[in-house]
Design a protein around this motif. Structure first.
Motif, PDB file in Angstrom:
ATOM      1  N   UNK A  52       0.814  -1.212   0.000  1.00  0.00           N
ATOM      2  CA  UNK A  52       0.000   0.000   0.000  1.00  0.00           C
ATOM      3  C   UNK A  52       0.847   1.261   0.000  1.00  0.00           C
ATOM      4  N   UNK A  53       0.173   2.372  -0.314  1.00  0.00           N
ATOM      5  CA  UNK A  53       0.792   3.689  -0.254  1.00  0.00           C
ATOM      6  C   UNK A  53      -0.293   4.715   0.053  1.00  0.00           C
ATOM      7  N   UNK A  54       0.113   5.917   0.421  1.00  0.00           N
ATOM      8  CA  UNK A  54      -0.812   6.993   0.821  1.00  0.00           C
ATOM      9  C   UNK A  54      -1.688   6.572   1.996  1.00  0.00           C
ATOM     10  N   UNK A  55      -1.164   5.709   2.851  1.00  0.00           N
ATOM     11  CA  UNK A  55      -1.860   5.312   4.062  1.00  0.00           C
ATOM     12  C   UNK A  55      -1.499   6.288   5.180  1.00  0.00           C
ATOM     13  N   UNK A  69      -5.066   3.416   2.937  1.00  0.00           N
ATOM     14  CA  UNK A  69      -4.148   3.510   1.812  1.00  0.00           C
ATOM     15  C   UNK A  69      -4.955   3.420   0.529  1.00  0.00           C
ATOM     16  N   UNK A  70      -4.332   3.737  -0.602  1.00  0.00           N
ATOM     17  CA  UNK A  70      -5.073   3.697  -1.859  1.00  0.00           C
ATOM     18  C   UNK A  70      -5.589   2.291  -2.129  1.00  0.00           C
ATOM     19  N   UNK A  71      -6.882   2.182  -2.397  1.00  0.00           N
ATOM     20  CA  UNK A  71      -7.612   0.938  -2.646  1.00  0.00           C
ATOM     21  C   UNK A  71      -7.753   0.086  -1.375  1.00  0.00           C
ATOM     22  N   UNK A  72      -7.441   0.624  -0.207  1.00  0.00           N
ATOM     23  CA  UNK A  72      -7.464  -0.154   1.031  1.00  0.00           C
ATOM     24  C   UNK A  72      -8.456   0.432   2.031  1.00  0.00           C
ATOM     25  N   UNK A  95     -12.630   2.716   1.630  1.00  0.00           N
ATOM     26  CA  UNK A  95     -11.283   2.902   1.101  1.00  0.00           C
ATOM     27  C   UNK A  95     -10.904   4.375   1.190  1.00  0.00           C
ATOM     28  N   UNK A  96      -9.724   4.633   1.724  1.00  0.00           N
ATOM     29  CA  UNK A  96      -9.354   6.025   1.988  1.00  0.00           C
ATOM     30  C   UNK A  96      -7.848   6.198   1.808  1.00  0.00           C
TER      31      UNK A  96
END
Length: 222
Positions: A52-55, A69-72, A95-96
Motif C-alpha cells: 500500500x501507499x498513501x496510508x 491507503x489507496x484501494x485499502x 477505502x481512503x
C-alpha cells in the motif's frame, strides 16, 4: 527510494512503513526501523497487511497502527513491527487515502482524504481501531486530501491540502465536530503533500510548496 510511505516514532525507534518505491504499482509492505537515522534494519519484508501507499498511521495503546491507503479500507496494528494483526477488515468510512491520522483524547482519529466518491471532509474516531464513530460528516474545513494534521495547544489542527487546487487554510477543533478557521490564507502559501510537526512548543510546516521552505508558528496558525 520511496514516496507516500508512513513514518512513525515508536519504542525508541524511527519506522518507515510501506509506500511506493518506483517499481511496485500497488506500493510495498516492508517495514524498517532505525535508532540513529543512518543504520536501518528490516523488521519484515512482507508485513501481514497488503502492499500500500498513501496510508496513514498512529502510535496508540503501545502499538503502531496502519490505516487504509489507496484501494485499502483495512486497519492493522503491531507492537514489534514484524508481526501485524488486523483490527478491522473494512472500516465504515471505506477505502481512503491521502487522509490523516491523529491520537487525541485517548482516541484514534481519521480526518478527510480521498475515497471512491471523491474528496472528503468527514471526521471519524475509535477507541480500539475496530469500532468507528463518525464525529462529523462534513466538517467546516471542506473536502481535501494530502493535508496534514497535528495536536497542538489542546486542539486538533488541519493544515492545507488539496481539492482541485492546493490550499493554505488552517483549522482547529477541540471536539472533532466543530471546526474553527484560524487562517483562511496562511502566510506559507498554498501547498499539499507537505509535512508538519510540533517541536519546541511550536507548530512547524515543511515543504509541499516552494522547494525547501520551512515555516513555524507559536500563535495558533495565524
Amino acid at each position: 527510494p520511496r514516496t507516500e510511505h508512513l513514518t512513525l516514532v515508536f519504542a525508541g525507534r524511527m519506522w518507515v512503513i510501506g509506500g511506493k518505491d518506483g517499481s511496485h504499482f500497488m506500493g510495498t509492505n516492508d517495514v524498517w526501523y532505525t535508532t540513529n537515522g543512518e543504520d536501518w534494519t528490516l523488521a519484515t519484508e512482507n508485513a501481514g497487511f497488503s502492499k500500500r501507499f498513501s496510508h496513514s498511521g498512529v502510535v496508540f495503546d503501545n502499538r503502531m497502527w496502519v490505516i487504509g491507503g489507496k484501494y485499502q479500507s483495512d486497519i492493522w496494528w503491531s507492537n514489534n513491527g514484524s508481526d501485524w494483526t488486523q483490527a478491522s477488515k473494512a472500516v465504515p468510512f471505506g477505502s481512503r487515502y491521502g487522509h490523516t491520522g491523529l491520537v487525541y483524547k485517548n482516541r484514534i482519529w481519521v480526518i478527510g482524504g480521498y475515497s471512491g466518491s471523491g474528496y472528503q471532509n468527514d471526521v471519524w474516531w475509535s477507541v480500539n481501531g475496530s469500532d468507528w464513530t463518525q464525529s462529523v460528516a462534513h466538517a467546516g474545513f471542506g473536502p481535501r486530501a494530502y493535508h496534514t494534521s497535528l495536536v497542538y495547544g489542546g486542539k486538533m489542527w488541519v493544515i492545507g491540502g488539496y481539492e482541485n487546487t492546493p490550499k493554505n487554510d488552517v483549522w482547529y477543533s477541540d471536539d472533532g465536530k466543530s471546526w474553527v478557521c484560524a487562517s483562511k490564507h496562511a502566510a506559507f502559501g498554498v501547498r499539499n503533500r507537505h509535512a508538519s510537526t510540533v517541536f519546541n512548543s511550536r507548530m512547524w510546516l515543511l515543504g509541499g510548496g516552494f522547494p525547501g521552505d520551512v515555516w513555524r508558528t507559536g500563535s495558533g496558525g495565524y
